[in-house]
Design a protein around this motif. Structure first.
Motif, short mmCIF file in Angstrom:
data_model
loop_
_atom_site.label_atom_id
_atom_site.label_comp_id
_atom_site.label_asym_id
_atom_site.label_seq_id
_atom_site.Cartn_x
_atom_site.Cartn_y
_atom_site.Cartn_z
N ASP A 1 -22.76 20.48 -0.34
CA ASP A 1 -21.44 20.51 -0.96
C ASP A 1 -21.50 21.30 -2.26
OD1 ASP A 1 -20.42 18.92 1.04
OD2 ASP A 1 -20.36 17.08 -0.16
N GLY A 2 -20.41 21.96 -2.58
CA GLY A 2 -20.31 22.64 -3.87
C GLY A 2 -19.20 22.02 -4.69
N ILE A 3 -19.52 21.54 -5.89
CA ILE A 3 -18.53 20.91 -6.75
C ILE A 3 -17.84 21.98 -7.59
CG2 ILE A 3 -18.15 19.26 -8.63
CD1 ILE A 3 -20.63 17.75 -7.65
N ALA A 4 -16.52 22.08 -7.44
CA ALA A 4 -15.74 23.07 -8.18
C ALA A 4 -15.07 22.46 -9.41
CB ALA A 4 -14.68 23.70 -7.28
N THR A 5 -14.61 21.21 -9.28
CA THR A 5 -13.94 20.54 -10.39
C THR A 5 -14.35 19.09 -10.45
OG1 THR A 5 -12.01 19.90 -9.06
CG2 THR A 5 -11.91 22.05 -10.16
N VAL A 6 -14.23 18.51 -11.63
CA VAL A 6 -14.40 17.07 -11.83
C VAL A 6 -13.17 16.59 -12.57
CG1 VAL A 6 -15.77 15.23 -12.88
CG2 VAL A 6 -16.92 17.23 -11.90
N ASP A 7 -12.39 15.70 -11.92
CA ASP A 7 -11.12 15.23 -12.48
C ASP A 7 -10.20 16.40 -12.83
OD1 ASP A 7 -11.89 12.52 -12.30
OD2 ASP A 7 -13.00 12.70 -14.18
N GLU B 1 -15.18 2.95 -12.63
CA GLU B 1 -14.04 3.84 -12.42
C GLU B 1 -14.35 4.88 -11.35
OE1 GLU B 1 -11.71 3.77 -16.71
OE2 GLU B 1 -12.98 5.49 -16.21
N GLN B 2 -13.27 5.45 -10.79
CA GLN B 2 -13.40 6.48 -9.78
C GLN B 2 -13.40 7.88 -10.42
OE1 GLN B 2 -13.36 6.05 -6.08
NE2 GLN B 2 -14.04 4.03 -6.80
N VAL B 3 -14.24 8.74 -9.89
CA VAL B 3 -14.28 10.14 -10.34
C VAL B 3 -13.76 11.02 -9.20
CG1 VAL B 3 -15.73 12.02 -11.20
CG2 VAL B 3 -16.33 9.65 -11.72
N ASP B 4 -12.85 11.93 -9.54
CA ASP B 4 -12.30 12.83 -8.53
C ASP B 4 -13.08 14.14 -8.53
OD1 ASP B 4 -9.93 13.52 -6.66
OD2 ASP B 4 -10.05 15.21 -8.02
N PHE B 5 -13.78 14.42 -7.42
CA PHE B 5 -14.53 15.66 -7.28
C PHE B 5 -13.77 16.63 -6.39
CE2 PHE B 5 -17.87 12.58 -8.28
CZ PHE B 5 -18.65 13.28 -9.20
N GLY B 6 -13.50 17.79 -6.90
CA GLY B 6 -12.97 18.87 -6.08
C GLY B 6 -14.15 19.66 -5.53
N ILE B 7 -14.35 19.63 -4.22
CA ILE B 7 -15.54 20.23 -3.64
C ILE B 7 -15.18 21.25 -2.56
CG2 ILE B 7 -16.85 18.11 -4.06
CD1 ILE B 7 -16.78 17.64 -0.99
N VAL B 8 -16.18 22.06 -2.21
CA VAL B 8 -16.08 22.95 -1.05
C VAL B 8 -17.17 22.53 -0.08
CG1 VAL B 8 -16.26 25.31 -0.21
CG2 VAL B 8 -15.17 24.86 -2.42
N ARG B 9 -16.75 22.15 1.14
CA ARG B 9 -17.68 21.71 2.16
C ARG B 9 -17.47 22.56 3.42
NH1 ARG B 9 -17.45 15.55 3.38
NH2 ARG B 9 -18.66 15.51 1.45
#
Length: 348
Positions: A161-167, A188-196
């Motif tokens: 996976d490639g993480i593009a954004t965090v929150d 708490e929950q962390v929102d990861f914007g990823i490319v899979r």
């Protein structure tokens, strides 16, 4: 022949034999000497060092040469005492303890693999630095190496996976990902914007307490880039990260109208970061000699290497101090046009 004379003669012969044998004994040192240079604007074995597809390129002239250090010795091929002595007497050669190059905790193969990986990474970093200097957008993904069993990321983030954004905040480095995760409270929950597998998606992952703050339990694998076109670097059997600056300048020159060097033969060294910062390297004395032997008249020198470079600079080689790729471009342009200041290396 008297007994005394015979004894002296035999002692002399024995001394010569033992001395000769001793000179051929292996010693735990490595001899570093000037290695070959490669013009990043030229070819290696009939192939361009730098190839660009999907974007316009322009003619270049002169040389922007990377420099290398050759070595003799190592755990699998020790040098002998005579070679070490010759190296100690040669100002262009450095004889260093074997562990400096080949730590006992790793094998020769592992060292070579690390050098190859560092070279590959430096090429990617150099491409990012050149495109950033030209204000060409670069995409960044922080690679996931693995998710730890039993941690919140297990089953949600995967290797590759490639993480593009965090929150929602774009990230470029592992440190940036960690810092944004640690802004959360445990649980708490962390929102990861990823490319899979080439597809963008968002994944929510909880946090648990870690040594330095909240964690999600993921091992990171460094930064991956998404370039808008393809840049390929071919240098053959060269390893390590120290050619990063010269790769970035070669890429920059090919992507810009006009000839950056104005026909000059320029060599240099230095690691490079995606944002264009130039870092220090080893073997500066040997690299300067190799550059001058190859005809270079200007040597781009990382600022942190100036103290070691100035006392050993070969005659006819001008040292130019650089801390960033932008400074290097400005210095080369000033040298070409004959106007503007050119930063000089000076020892403290």
């Amino acid at each position: 022949m008297s007994r005394r004379r015979l004894t002296l003669m035999m002692a002399g012969v024995l001394t010569l034999v033992l001395g000769g044998a001793g000179a051929l004994l292996p010693v735990p040192y490595v001899a570093l000497s000037p290695g070959p240079t490669e013009n990043t604007l030229g070819d290696v074995k009939g192939k361009p060092v730098i190839s660009v597809s999907g974007h316009q390129t322009y003619p270049t002239s002169g040389k922007l040469s990377l420099v290398t250090v050759a070595y003799q010795g190592g755990p699998d091929a020790h040098i002998d005492l005579l070679t070490a002595l010759r190296g100690w007497m040669d100002p262009t050669v450095a004889v260093v303890p074997e562990e400096t190059i080949f730590p006992k905790t790793v094998s020769v193969k592992e060292v070579e693999q690390q050098n190859t990986q560092e070279m590959s990474s430096s090429q990617q970093d150099a491409t990012a630095a050149a495109l950033n200097e030209l204000k060409i957008p670069v995409g960044y993904l922080v690679a996931v190496a693995s998710a730890q069993k039993g941690r919140p990321a297990d089953g949600k983030l995967r290797a590759g996976d490639g993480i593009a954004t965090v929150d929602g905040t774009p990230v470029r480095t592992v440190d940036e990902v960690g810092a944004l995760v640690r802004k959360h409270k445990t649980g708490e929950q962390v929102d990861f914007g990823i490319v899979r597998d080439g597809k963008p998606m968002n994944v929510q992952v909880g946090t648990v307490a870690g040594k330095d703050g909240p964690i999600v339990g993921v091992m990171m694998g460094g930064t991956r880039y998404k370039f808008p076109f393809e840049v390929t670097v071919n240098v053959g059997d060269v390893g390590g990260p120290s050619a990063g600056l010269m790769f970035s300048l070669g890429i920059y020159d090919k992507l810009t109208p006009g000839e950056l060097t104005g026909g000059k033969s320029i060599a240099g060294t230095g690691t490079i970061t995606p944002d264009g910062k130039v870092g220090p390297i080893g073997g500066i004395q040997q690299k300067m000699v190799g550059a001058r032997d190859a005809g270079a008249t200007v040597f781009l020198t990382p600022a942190d290497n100036c103290d070691d470079a100035v006392p050993a600079v070969p005659k006819g080689l001008r040292l130019v101090k650089v801390s960033t790729m932008h400074e290097a471009v400005q210095a080369i342009e000033a040298l070409r046009t004959g106007s503007g200041p050119v930063p000089r290396c000076s020892s403290r």
